[in-house]
Design a protein around this motif. Sequence first.
Motif, PDB file in Angstrom:
ATOM      1  N   GLY A  66       0.823  -1.210   0.000  1.00 58.13           N
ATOM      2  CA  GLY A  66       0.000   0.000   0.000  1.00 58.13           C
ATOM      3  C   GLY A  66       0.852   1.252   0.000  1.00 58.13           C
ATOM      4  O   GLY A  66       2.083   1.190   0.043  1.00 58.13           O
ATOM      5  N   ASN A  67       0.188   2.391  -0.052  1.00 58.09           N
ATOM      6  CA  ASN A  67       0.847   3.697  -0.053  1.00 58.09           C
ATOM      7  C   ASN A  67       0.079   4.655   0.837  1.00 58.09           C
ATOM      8  O   ASN A  67      -1.109   4.486   1.076  1.00 58.09           O
ATOM      9  CB  ASN A  67       0.882   4.278  -1.474  1.00 58.09           C
ATOM     10  CG  ASN A  67       1.828   3.521  -2.368  1.00 58.09           C
ATOM     11  OD1 ASN A  67       2.977   3.326  -2.040  1.00 58.09           O
ATOM     12  ND2 ASN A  67       1.310   3.073  -3.506  1.00 58.09           N
ATOM     13  N   TRP A  68       0.775   5.698   1.267  1.00 62.80           N
ATOM     14  CA  TRP A  68       0.136   6.775   2.009  1.00 62.80           C
ATOM     15  C   TRP A  68      -0.345   7.829   1.025  1.00 62.80           C
ATOM     16  O   TRP A  68       0.293   8.098   0.015  1.00 62.80           O
ATOM     17  CB  TRP A  68       1.132   7.442   2.961  1.00 62.80           C
ATOM     18  CG  TRP A  68       1.413   6.678   4.213  1.00 62.80           C
ATOM     19  CD1 TRP A  68       2.527   5.940   4.496  1.00 62.80           C
ATOM     20  CD2 TRP A  68       0.575   6.602   5.379  1.00 62.80           C
ATOM     21  NE1 TRP A  68       2.435   5.405   5.755  1.00 62.80           N
ATOM     22  CE2 TRP A  68       1.248   5.804   6.325  1.00 62.80           C
ATOM     23  CE3 TRP A  68      -0.669   7.122   5.709  1.00 62.80           C
ATOM     24  CZ2 TRP A  68       0.723   5.510   7.580  1.00 62.80           C
ATOM     25  CZ3 TRP A  68      -1.190   6.840   6.958  1.00 62.80           C
ATOM     26  CH2 TRP A  68      -0.511   6.043   7.878  1.00 62.80           C
ATOM     27  N   SER A  69      -1.475   8.448   1.357  1.00 53.20           N
ATOM     28  CA  SER A  69      -1.938   9.632   0.615  1.00 53.20           C
ATOM     29  C   SER A  69      -2.365  10.671   1.654  1.00 53.20           C
ATOM     30  O   SER A  69      -2.792  10.323   2.754  1.00 53.20           O
ATOM     31  CB  SER A  69      -3.091   9.280  -0.326  1.00 53.20           C
ATOM     32  OG  SER A  69      -4.194   8.803   0.399  1.00 53.20           O
ATOM     33  N   TYR A  70      -2.241  11.932   1.273  1.00 51.68           N
ATOM     34  CA  TYR A  70      -2.512  13.037   2.194  1.00 51.68           C
ATOM     35  C   TYR A  70      -3.553  13.945   1.567  1.00 51.68           C
ATOM     36  O   TYR A  70      -3.552  14.178   0.347  1.00 51.68           O
ATOM     37  CB  TYR A  70      -1.216  13.815   2.440  1.00 51.68           C
ATOM     38  CG  TYR A  70      -1.407  15.095   3.206  1.00 51.68           C
ATOM     39  CD1 TYR A  70      -1.417  15.102   4.593  1.00 51.68           C
ATOM     40  CD2 TYR A  70      -1.588  16.308   2.547  1.00 51.68           C
ATOM     41  CE1 TYR A  70      -1.592  16.281   5.304  1.00 51.68           C
ATOM     42  CE2 TYR A  70      -1.760  17.492   3.247  1.00 51.68           C
ATOM     43  CZ  TYR A  70      -1.770  17.472   4.627  1.00 51.68           C
ATOM     44  OH  TYR A  70      -1.958  18.630   5.322  1.00 51.68           O
ATOM     45  N   ARG A  71      -4.430  14.457   2.417  1.00 55.49           N
ATOM     46  CA  ARG A  71      -5.370  15.474   1.941  1.00 55.49           C
ATOM     47  C   ARG A  71      -5.714  16.414   3.097  1.00 55.49           C
ATOM     48  O   ARG A  71      -5.774  15.994   4.254  1.00 55.49           O
ATOM     49  CB  ARG A  71      -6.617  14.855   1.328  1.00 55.49           C
ATOM     50  CG  ARG A  71      -7.527  14.147   2.271  1.00 55.49           C
ATOM     51  CD  ARG A  71      -8.765  13.571   1.551  1.00 55.49           C
ATOM     52  NE  ARG A  71      -9.630  12.919   2.482  1.00 55.49           N
ATOM     53  CZ  ARG A  71      -9.582  11.640   2.808  1.00 55.49           C
ATOM     54  NH1 ARG A  71      -8.694  10.858   2.259  1.00 55.49           N
ATOM     55  NH2 ARG A  71     -10.429  11.138   3.682  1.00 55.49           N
ATOM     56  N   ALA A  72      -5.903  17.663   2.754  1.00 53.31           N
ATOM     57  CA  ALA A  72      -6.314  18.660   3.747  1.00 53.31           C
ATOM     58  C   ALA A  72      -7.824  18.767   3.701  1.00 53.31           C
ATOM     59  O   ALA A  72      -8.421  18.840   2.625  1.00 53.31           O
ATOM     60  CB  ALA A  72      -5.662  19.995   3.444  1.00 53.31           C
ATOM     61  N   GLU A  73      -8.438  18.750   4.866  1.00 60.62           N
ATOM     62  CA  GLU A  73      -9.885  18.912   4.962  1.00 60.62           C
ATOM     63  C   GLU A  73     -10.158  20.102   5.877  1.00 60.62           C
ATOM     64  O   GLU A  73      -9.260  20.574   6.580  1.00 60.62           O
ATOM     65  CB  GLU A  73     -10.534  17.640   5.533  1.00 60.62           C
ATOM     66  CG  GLU A  73     -10.420  16.438   4.618  1.00 60.62           C
ATOM     67  CD  GLU A  73     -11.086  15.193   5.189  1.00 60.62           C
ATOM     68  OE1 GLU A  73     -11.456  15.180   6.388  1.00 60.62           O
ATOM     69  OE2 GLU A  73     -11.234  14.216   4.427  1.00 60.62           O
ATOM     70  N   ALA A  74     -11.392  20.566   5.900  1.00 59.52           N
ATOM     71  CA  ALA A  74     -11.757  21.733   6.710  1.00 59.52           C
ATOM     72  C   ALA A  74     -11.514  21.475   8.199  1.00 59.52           C
ATOM     73  O   ALA A  74     -11.034  22.358   8.923  1.00 59.52           O
ATOM     74  CB  ALA A  74     -13.222  22.098   6.478  1.00 59.52           C
ATOM     75  N   ALA A  75     -11.800  20.250   8.664  1.00 60.58           N
ATOM     76  CA  ALA A  75     -11.632  19.923  10.088  1.00 60.58           C
ATOM     77  C   ALA A  75     -10.190  19.615  10.453  1.00 60.58           C
ATOM     78  O   ALA A  75      -9.826  19.663  11.627  1.00 60.58           O
ATOM     79  CB  ALA A  75     -12.518  18.738  10.451  1.00 60.58           C
ATOM     80  N   LEU A  92      -4.843   8.226   9.645  1.00 56.98           N
ATOM     81  CA  LEU A  92      -4.352   9.142  10.672  1.00 56.98           C
ATOM     82  C   LEU A  92      -5.025  10.481  10.396  1.00 56.98           C
ATOM     83  O   LEU A  92      -4.883  11.048   9.312  1.00 56.98           O
ATOM     84  CB  LEU A  92      -2.823   9.261  10.574  1.00 56.98           C
ATOM     85  CG  LEU A  92      -2.089   9.875  11.738  1.00 56.98           C
ATOM     86  CD1 LEU A  92      -2.210   8.985  12.975  1.00 56.98           C
ATOM     87  CD2 LEU A  92      -0.612  10.051  11.393  1.00 56.98           C
ATOM     88  N   ARG A  93      -5.822  10.978  11.358  1.00 55.83           N
ATOM     89  CA  ARG A  93      -6.651  12.159  11.137  1.00 55.83           C
ATOM     90  C   ARG A  93      -6.442  13.178  12.255  1.00 55.83           C
ATOM     91  O   ARG A  93      -6.388  12.828  13.419  1.00 55.83           O
ATOM     92  CB  ARG A  93      -8.120  11.754  11.078  1.00 55.83           C
ATOM     93  CG  ARG A  93      -9.100  12.868  10.840  1.00 55.83           C
ATOM     94  CD  ARG A  93     -10.533  12.356  10.843  1.00 55.83           C
ATOM     95  NE  ARG A  93     -10.772  11.286   9.914  1.00 55.83           N
ATOM     96  CZ  ARG A  93     -11.095  11.458   8.617  1.00 55.83           C
ATOM     97  NH1 ARG A  93     -11.192  12.670   8.131  1.00 55.83           N
ATOM     98  NH2 ARG A  93     -11.320  10.427   7.838  1.00 55.83           N
ATOM     99  N   CYS A  94      -6.360  14.445  11.865  1.00 53.60           N
ATOM    100  CA  CYS A  94      -6.246  15.530  12.826  1.00 53.60           C
ATOM    101  C   CYS A  94      -7.621  16.168  13.011  1.00 53.60           C
ATOM    102  O   CYS A  94      -8.293  16.487  12.037  1.00 53.60           O
ATOM    103  CB  CYS A  94      -5.258  16.575  12.311  1.00 53.60           C
ATOM    104  SG  CYS A  94      -5.342  18.134  13.214  1.00 53.60           S
ATOM    105  N   ASP A  95      -8.005  16.346  14.251  1.00 54.07           N
ATOM    106  CA  ASP A  95      -9.211  17.118  14.573  1.00 54.07           C
ATOM    107  C   ASP A  95      -8.708  18.430  15.175  1.00 54.07           C
ATOM    108  O   ASP A  95      -8.328  18.471  16.349  1.00 54.07           O
ATOM    109  CB  ASP A  95     -10.091  16.342  15.558  1.00 54.07           C
ATOM    110  CG  ASP A  95     -11.354  17.102  15.924  1.00 54.07           C
ATOM    111  OD1 ASP A  95     -11.629  18.158  15.297  1.00 54.07           O
ATOM    112  OD2 ASP A  95     -12.049  16.643  16.842  1.00 54.07           O
ATOM    113  N   ARG A  96      -8.647  19.467  14.340  1.00 56.78           N
ATOM    114  CA  ARG A  96      -8.070  20.746  14.782  1.00 56.78           C
ATOM    115  C   ARG A  96      -8.832  21.348  15.953  1.00 56.78           C
ATOM    116  O   ARG A  96      -8.233  21.961  16.824  1.00 56.78           O
ATOM    117  CB  ARG A  96      -8.068  21.731  13.615  1.00 56.78           C
ATOM    118  CG  ARG A  96      -6.682  21.969  13.110  1.00 56.78           C
ATOM    119  CD  ARG A  96      -6.625  23.097  12.109  1.00 56.78           C
ATOM    120  NE  ARG A  96      -6.070  22.542  10.875  1.00 56.78           N
ATOM    121  CZ  ARG A  96      -6.638  22.616   9.709  1.00 56.78           C
ATOM    122  NH1 ARG A  96      -7.757  23.251   9.541  1.00 56.78           N
ATOM    123  NH2 ARG A  96      -6.062  22.080   8.669  1.00 56.78           N
TER     124      ARG A  96
END
Length: 185
Positions: A66-75, A92-96
């Motif tokens: 597999g591979n990692w992918s990154y995306r920016a979301e509003a949260a 892996l998700r950031c909750d700002r």
Amino acid sequence: MRAIPSFVVFLPSLVLLASCVGPGSGPARPVPAPTPAPARPGPAPVPPAQPAPVTTEWQYRPATLGNWSYRAEAAGAVAVFGTSAADPRLTLRCDRASRRVSLARAGAGGASAIIVRTSYGATSWPAAVSSGAVPQTVAFRAASDTVLDQLAYSRGKFAVEVAGQEALIVPAWAEVSRVIEDCRG
């Protein structure tokens, strides 16, 4: 004076002459073959041993496909590991808003913890099973937690284990660091 017998005069010559003769060209004398020792009754032959199952430590196992992918979301930022975006195996998700990072492993394991192994050691993350369309085992950490740095700086890869599921051995790529840093920023 006494006369010296003639054979005594020629004796030194015969000795010299004998030393000049090479090895004989006749057949070599056979060396007797050693006699075999009498057979002793011994133990029955042992069948070849079956190899023991290989228990390789996580850092010596190959990385999961597999591979990692990154995306920016509003949260907050999200990094997803899997063979495709439609089939994430690890998220892996950031909750700002809460300044927390979640680690979600696809599948509902029967465990109440996720074990994360890095080159720094193993850490148990308290976890729960989410009740969504796709079941996941999810654990949370404060964005300031230094255990997250261990994920980002692990030597090449880290492992994520949930009881009842195969371990994921994933590369420690920049996407992991970006999520952590975005959440701290």
